[in-house]
Motif scaffolding. Sequence first.
Motif, mmCIF file in Angstrom:
data_model
loop_
_atom_site.group_PDB
_atom_site.id
_atom_site.type_symbol
_atom_site.label_atom_id
_atom_site.label_comp_id
_atom_site.label_asym_id
_atom_site.label_seq_id
_atom_site.Cartn_x
_atom_site.Cartn_y
_atom_site.Cartn_z
ATOM 1 N N UNK A 153 0.807 -1.099 0.290
ATOM 2 C CA UNK A 153 0.062 0.030 0.280
ATOM 3 C C UNK A 153 0.647 1.305 -0.172
ATOM 4 N N UNK A 154 1.940 1.234 0.785
ATOM 5 C CA UNK A 154 2.871 2.374 0.885
ATOM 6 C C UNK A 154 3.532 2.583 -0.501
ATOM 7 N N UNK A 155 4.051 1.553 -1.153
ATOM 8 C CA UNK A 155 4.762 1.638 -2.382
ATOM 9 C C UNK A 155 3.770 2.115 -3.387
ATOM 10 N N UNK A 156 2.480 1.930 -3.294
ATOM 11 C CA UNK A 156 1.542 2.222 -4.494
ATOM 12 C C UNK A 156 1.047 3.737 -4.233
ATOM 13 N N UNK A 157 1.473 4.405 -3.113
ATOM 14 C CA UNK A 157 1.413 5.618 -2.760
ATOM 15 C C UNK A 157 -0.401 5.917 -2.037
ATOM 16 N N UNK A 158 -0.728 4.895 -1.301
ATOM 17 C CA UNK A 158 -1.834 5.010 -0.755
ATOM 18 C C UNK A 158 -1.900 6.060 0.360
ATOM 19 N N UNK A 159 -2.592 6.946 0.212
ATOM 20 C CA UNK A 159 -2.658 8.213 1.255
ATOM 21 C C UNK A 159 -3.149 7.988 2.472
ATOM 22 N N UNK A 160 -3.591 6.657 2.756
ATOM 23 C CA UNK A 160 -4.275 6.441 4.217
ATOM 24 C C UNK A 160 -3.073 5.891 4.897
ATOM 25 N N UNK A 161 -1.899 5.808 4.357
ATOM 26 C CA UNK A 161 -0.922 5.042 5.545
ATOM 27 C C UNK A 161 -0.599 6.095 6.482
ATOM 28 N N UNK A 162 -0.488 5.662 7.741
ATOM 29 C CA UNK A 162 -0.214 6.422 8.899
ATOM 30 C C UNK A 162 1.457 6.748 8.872
ATOM 31 N N UNK A 163 1.476 8.032 9.619
ATOM 32 C CA UNK A 163 2.725 8.472 9.667
ATOM 33 C C UNK A 163 3.940 7.453 10.449
ATOM 34 N N UNK A 164 3.266 6.891 11.776
ATOM 35 C CA UNK A 164 3.807 6.259 12.200
ATOM 36 C C UNK A 164 4.603 4.826 11.525
ATOM 37 N N UNK A 165 3.436 4.280 10.763
ATOM 38 C CA UNK A 165 3.870 3.209 9.820
ATOM 39 C C UNK A 165 4.907 3.539 8.923
ATOM 40 N N UNK A 166 4.801 4.490 8.313
ATOM 41 C CA UNK A 166 5.844 5.092 7.334
ATOM 42 C C UNK A 166 7.191 5.148 8.012
ATOM 43 N N UNK A 167 7.164 5.857 9.005
ATOM 44 C CA UNK A 167 8.504 5.995 9.806
ATOM 45 C C UNK A 167 8.924 4.498 10.191
ATOM 46 N N UNK A 168 8.178 3.547 10.624
ATOM 47 C CA UNK A 168 8.719 2.248 10.967
ATOM 48 C C UNK A 168 9.216 1.453 9.520
ATOM 49 N N UNK A 169 8.487 2.015 8.417
ATOM 50 C CA UNK A 169 9.314 1.381 7.225
ATOM 51 C C UNK A 169 10.552 2.047 7.067
ATOM 52 N N UNK A 170 10.526 3.291 7.032
ATOM 53 C CA UNK A 170 11.768 4.038 6.716
ATOM 54 C C UNK A 170 12.983 3.493 7.621
#
Length: 119
Positions: free
Chosen positions: A42-59
């Motif tokens: 979902x993040x890689x396809x640009x889903x705008x609903x991704x939570x910032x906390x989740x994106x930070x964990x992935x980064x």
Amino acid sequence: MTDLARTPQQIGNLVRRARKKRDLSQTQLADQAGVRQETISLIETGNPAARLETILAVLAGLDLEFRIVARRKAGPAESRKSSDGPPSSPCTAACAPQQPTCWPPHQGGKRCYSIPVRG
């Protein structure tokens, strides 16, 4: 190396590139980040609903940082529309040739998101 992203799609593209550069599958990255493989997709396809906390964990799973920097304001020479191509501004000269996601370059005093890629 620093990449700029201003949209969820650009963040997703940067995450995908960084994951592939490290020869990781989505499942392997998900395990490192403590999320599901579907979340990485979902993040890689640009889903705008991704939570910032989740994106930070992935980064963090990719050994990347999240930074917020002020955009540079366009001067008179940079007042062309973005469809005219990149203007010759310090930002464009510094990042656009290597970082195609840095377009349009820092206009309007808005903020952009910078994801430095350590490699």
